[in-house]
Design a protein around this motif. Structure first.
Motif, PDB file in Angstrom:
ATOM      1  N   THR A 189       0.837  -1.196   0.000  1.00  0.00           N
ATOM      2  CA  THR A 189       0.000   0.000   0.000  1.00  0.00           C
ATOM      3  C   THR A 189       0.871   1.244   0.000  1.00  0.00           C
ATOM      4  O   THR A 189       0.633   2.191  -0.757  1.00  0.00           O
ATOM      5  N   GLU A 353     -13.946 -14.402   2.249  1.00  0.00           N
ATOM      6  CA  GLU A 353     -12.819 -13.866   3.005  1.00  0.00           C
ATOM      7  C   GLU A 353     -11.576 -14.751   2.901  1.00  0.00           C
ATOM      8  O   GLU A 353     -10.636 -14.589   3.662  1.00  0.00           O
TER       9      GLU A 353
ATOM     10  N   ARG B  56      -7.583  -1.524  11.553  1.00  0.00           N
ATOM     11  CA  ARG B  56      -6.792  -2.388  12.443  1.00  0.00           C
ATOM     12  C   ARG B  56      -5.630  -1.611  13.019  1.00  0.00           C
ATOM     13  O   ARG B  56      -4.711  -1.249  12.290  1.00  0.00           O
ATOM     14  N   GLY B  83      -7.849  -3.749   5.500  1.00  0.00           N
ATOM     15  CA  GLY B  83      -6.990  -4.730   4.840  1.00  0.00           C
ATOM     16  C   GLY B  83      -7.855  -5.847   4.284  1.00  0.00           C
ATOM     17  O   GLY B  83      -9.083  -5.799   4.341  1.00  0.00           O
ATOM     18  N   HIS B  84      -7.163  -6.866   3.791  1.00  0.00           N
ATOM     19  CA  HIS B  84      -7.867  -8.021   3.245  1.00  0.00           C
ATOM     20  C   HIS B  84      -8.672  -8.713   4.336  1.00  0.00           C
ATOM     21  O   HIS B  84      -8.184  -8.915   5.438  1.00  0.00           O
ATOM     22  N   GLY B  85      -9.899  -9.056   4.017  1.00  0.00           N
ATOM     23  CA  GLY B  85     -10.682  -9.850   4.968  1.00  0.00           C
ATOM     24  C   GLY B  85     -11.311  -9.047   6.078  1.00  0.00           C
ATOM     25  O   GLY B  85     -11.847  -9.602   7.019  1.00  0.00           O
ATOM     26  N   VAL B  87     -13.783  -7.012   5.574  1.00  0.00           N
ATOM     27  CA  VAL B  87     -15.073  -6.525   5.084  1.00  0.00           C
ATOM     28  C   VAL B  87     -16.190  -6.591   6.138  1.00  0.00           C
ATOM     29  O   VAL B  87     -16.909  -5.612   6.320  1.00  0.00           O
ATOM     30  N   PRO B  88     -16.315  -7.707   6.878  1.00  0.00           N
ATOM     31  CA  PRO B  88     -17.391  -7.740   7.872  1.00  0.00           C
ATOM     32  C   PRO B  88     -17.285  -6.617   8.901  1.00  0.00           C
ATOM     33  O   PRO B  88     -18.283  -6.023   9.287  1.00  0.00           O
ATOM     34  N   LYS B 104      -7.055  -1.632   1.152  1.00  0.00           N
ATOM     35  CA  LYS B 104      -5.632  -1.496   0.815  1.00  0.00           C
ATOM     36  C   LYS B 104      -5.230  -2.615  -0.136  1.00  0.00           C
ATOM     37  O   LYS B 104      -5.695  -3.728   0.044  1.00  0.00           O
ATOM     38  N   PRO B 105      -4.313  -2.457  -1.044  1.00  0.00           N
ATOM     39  CA  PRO B 105      -3.775  -1.157  -1.456  1.00  0.00           C
ATOM     40  C   PRO B 105      -4.777  -0.438  -2.344  1.00  0.00           C
ATOM     41  O   PRO B 105      -5.485  -1.082  -3.098  1.00  0.00           O
ATOM     42  N   PHE B 106      -4.826   0.890  -2.257  1.00  0.00           N
ATOM     43  CA  PHE B 106      -5.872   1.600  -2.984  1.00  0.00           C
ATOM     44  C   PHE B 106      -5.348   2.335  -4.197  1.00  0.00           C
ATOM     45  O   PHE B 106      -4.170   2.644  -4.317  1.00  0.00           O
TER      46      PHE B 106
END
Lengths: 397, 202
Positions: A189, A353, B56, B83-85, B87-88, B104-106
């Motif tokens: 990032t 996920e 996070r 970050g990854h995962g 979303v919830p 990320k990454p954006f």
């Protein structure tokens, strides 16, 4: 001549006074014995009970009138009951003390037949050449029970702690991949954003050379940071390679099932363990094998989690495949795998996920053990994953 | 009025610096913090802008920072970076009033577009809040009698009805009414009703 001898009436009075004194003494003696917290039992050389205090009555559930004059062995369960007379005789003959002056834990028998643990200390009293034995008795049933509960509690705690420590080590490949993805995502990032910011500065009116230099430096540093993460990961994988010990697969399956239990119950799934009664030993890295199995179970739980409860069943099978392989299968009745061709490819995932590394890493672990991991459709719908491992060669001892 | 500020809270120094550089590259003002606590202790609700908040973080998580800002009535729109995962968790943040989230990454354009949108939302929120505050301060200058008259007006009663209810002459009611309109700065009855309606909004 004066008669100095006492008159008969004086003698009677004196005897009477002595008798009263004796009586008072005996009452005081019994009073003291009865006030004792511990049970006090006085026996003669033949084991016949002469005195039985209140505490003893309470402990044995037996009145003094019921036992005084009878053999003390009635308060013991066999074999002591039948041997007690011999114990006394042996002591009287040899003088060799087994309990006298020592004290120990023994089993007593209450009037109603109930056995209980007690501590018994025995002392010896000799008056006028007659030997008597004084037994001091304490009921330690409650004390024992508490100690046992405490020990059990400590045992549970230890087991719990071990299980936790183990679970900590045993994160699945999916979780590990997710953590690594997060770790690598950070420098990526930063790299992408520094590059884009630099490009914008160049496109703008007055680019600051200082800031541009800073961006380029950072891009380099962050790329190194990403590389370092991968190096660490490689070192970690290498360290785990090549550890082989004799492993009972059934035992490993039981361990993993215990670990996965929370997850399984959380999703209201039912797990059926169908283990072969006896499996030959395999040479393996137990933790790695557990990781593979845990990963397969988690996948199965995910596959059935959204189904009606009746279908949320996962079966774990182990069997010996003659002549030289042991096989483990994890079956679910989920919706199955529509395109099995890419199942074991890295980064292929059907989960929202997921990272897509679980099966890929599992497969390479099993291959490194000289085995195979494959997928078949479960009869009646769903997915089954099986792996086989070669049986360890018997080393002649 | 001072220019809005883009606040960045991220524990990762490189990501934080990169974000600052990107935002400065398009001429916006940026302020960065490495922890939620540091930001919360510095930030003043009156400062306009938006907040780019890492989900996070060690210490206060992004969600906790969001909660604390809401608790003190801050208007600042929040853009979560995840970050990854995540979303919830990000969905939970959205339900708790976050404006948006970006993974990320954006892509720089994507991020900047969202920042611009967040600044527009912040400006609109502040304008609405200022308007309500203006109505409230004008309302507070009314006498108790004038507030009574205002209440009757708001409920749509005629001068005659109001006069009867309050046992006043119609002429007196008319005079009060004119003074209410003047004090509230309303050029018409509908304008006055609209003002009061905003005041009564929760």
């Amino acid at each position: 001549m004066a008669d100095n001898s006492p008159s008969p009436s004086g003698l009677v009075e004196e005897i009477e006074a002595t008798r009263r004194e004796l009586q008072a003494l005996r009452a005081r003696f019994h009073g003291i014995l009865d006030a004792a917290v511990d049970g006090l039992i006085i026996i003669d050389e033949k084991g016949i009970v002469e005195h039985f205090n209140r505490a003893a009555e309470r402990i044995f559930g037996c009145g003094a009138d019921e036992i005084v004059g009878r053999n003390v062995s009635e308060l013991m369960p066999p074999p002591d009951r039948d041997l007690h007379d011999d114990y006394i005789n042996r002591y009287l003959v040899s003088g060799e003390a087994r309990i006298i002056g020592i004290g120990r834990e023994v089993t007593g028998r209450r009037r109603d037949g109930e056995r209980f643990l007690m501590t018994l200390a025995v002392g010896e009293v000799t008056v006028d050449q007659t030997r008597r034995f004084v037994g001091i008795v304490r009921d330690i049933t409650d004390q024992k029970r508490m100690a046992e509960a405490l020990r059990q509690g400590e045992e549970d705690l230890r087991e719990q702690r071990e299980r936790l420590a183990h679970a900590g080590r045993l994160t699945t490949m999916g979780e590990m991949a997710s953590a690594i993805a997060h770790e690598i995502n950070q420098p990526l990032t930063a790299i992408a954003t520094f590059a884009q910011a630099g490009r914008r500065m160049l496109g703008g009116g007055s680019p600051s050379l200082e800031e541009l230099t800073q961006a380029l430096d950072q891009i380099g540093r962050q790329a190194e940071r990403a590389g370092e993460i991968i190096r660490r990961l490689r070192a970690f994988m290498r360290r785990r390679d090549g550890r082989r010990e004799p492993v009972d697969l059934n035992e490993q399956l039981r361990k993993v099932i215990r670990l996965a239990d929370v997850d399984i119950r959380h999703h209201n799934c039912r797990l059926i363990a169908d283990h072969a009664s006896c499996l030959p030993v395999v040479h393996a890295d137990a933790v790695q094998i557990q990781q593979v199995v845990l990963n397969l179970i988690r996948n199965a739980v995910d596959a059935v989690a959204d189904l009606p409860e009746a279908r949320r069943v996962i079966r774990i099978v182990s069997r010996f495949v003659e002549p030289d392989r042991v096989e483990v299968g994890v079956e679910d009745h989920g919706s199955g795998i529509s395109d099995p061709s890419r199942l074991f490819a890295p980064f292929f995932t059907t989960k929202a996920e997921g990272v897509g590394l679980g099966l890929s890493i599992s497969s390479s672990i099993i291959t490194a053990h000289g085995g195979n991991l494959w997928h078949v459709a479960t009869a009646g719908g769903g997915a089954t994953f099986r792996f086989s491992l070669p049986v360890a060669l018997q080393v002649p001892s | 009025m001072t220019a809005p500020t883009v606040f960045v809270v991220d524990d990762d120094e490189a990501v934080r610096q990169a974000l600052c550089m990107l935002i400065r590259s398009v001429g916006m003002t940026v302020e960065a913090y490495s922890t939620g606590a540091e930001f919360l202790s510095t930030y003043d609700n009156a400062r306009a802008g938006c907040l780019i908040l890492d989900l996070r973080m060690p210490g206060l998580s992004g969600l906790q920072v969001q909660d604390q800002l809401a608790a003190r009535g801050a208007l600042l729109p929040i853009l979560f970076i995840t970050g990854h995962g995540d979303v919830p968790v990000a969905v939970r943040a959205l339900k708790a009033g976050a404006l948006d989230f970006i993974e990320k990454p954006f892509n720089d354009q994507d991020l900047l577009d969202r920042v611009h949108k967040a600044l527009r939302v912040d400006a609109a929120r502040r304008e609405a809040a200022a308007e309500v505050a203006g109505v409230r301060s004008r309302y507070e200058r009314l006498t108790p009698r004038e507030r009574e008259i205002l209440e009757h007006l708001y409920e749509g009663r005629s001068n005659k009805e109001t006069a009867r209810d309050l046992e006043l002459s119609e002429r007196t009611v008319e005079l009060h009414r004119a003074r209410v309109m003047e004090k509230m700065g309303a050029e018409s009855l509908p304008a006055l009703v609209r003002q009061i309606a905003r005041l009564k909004e929760p």
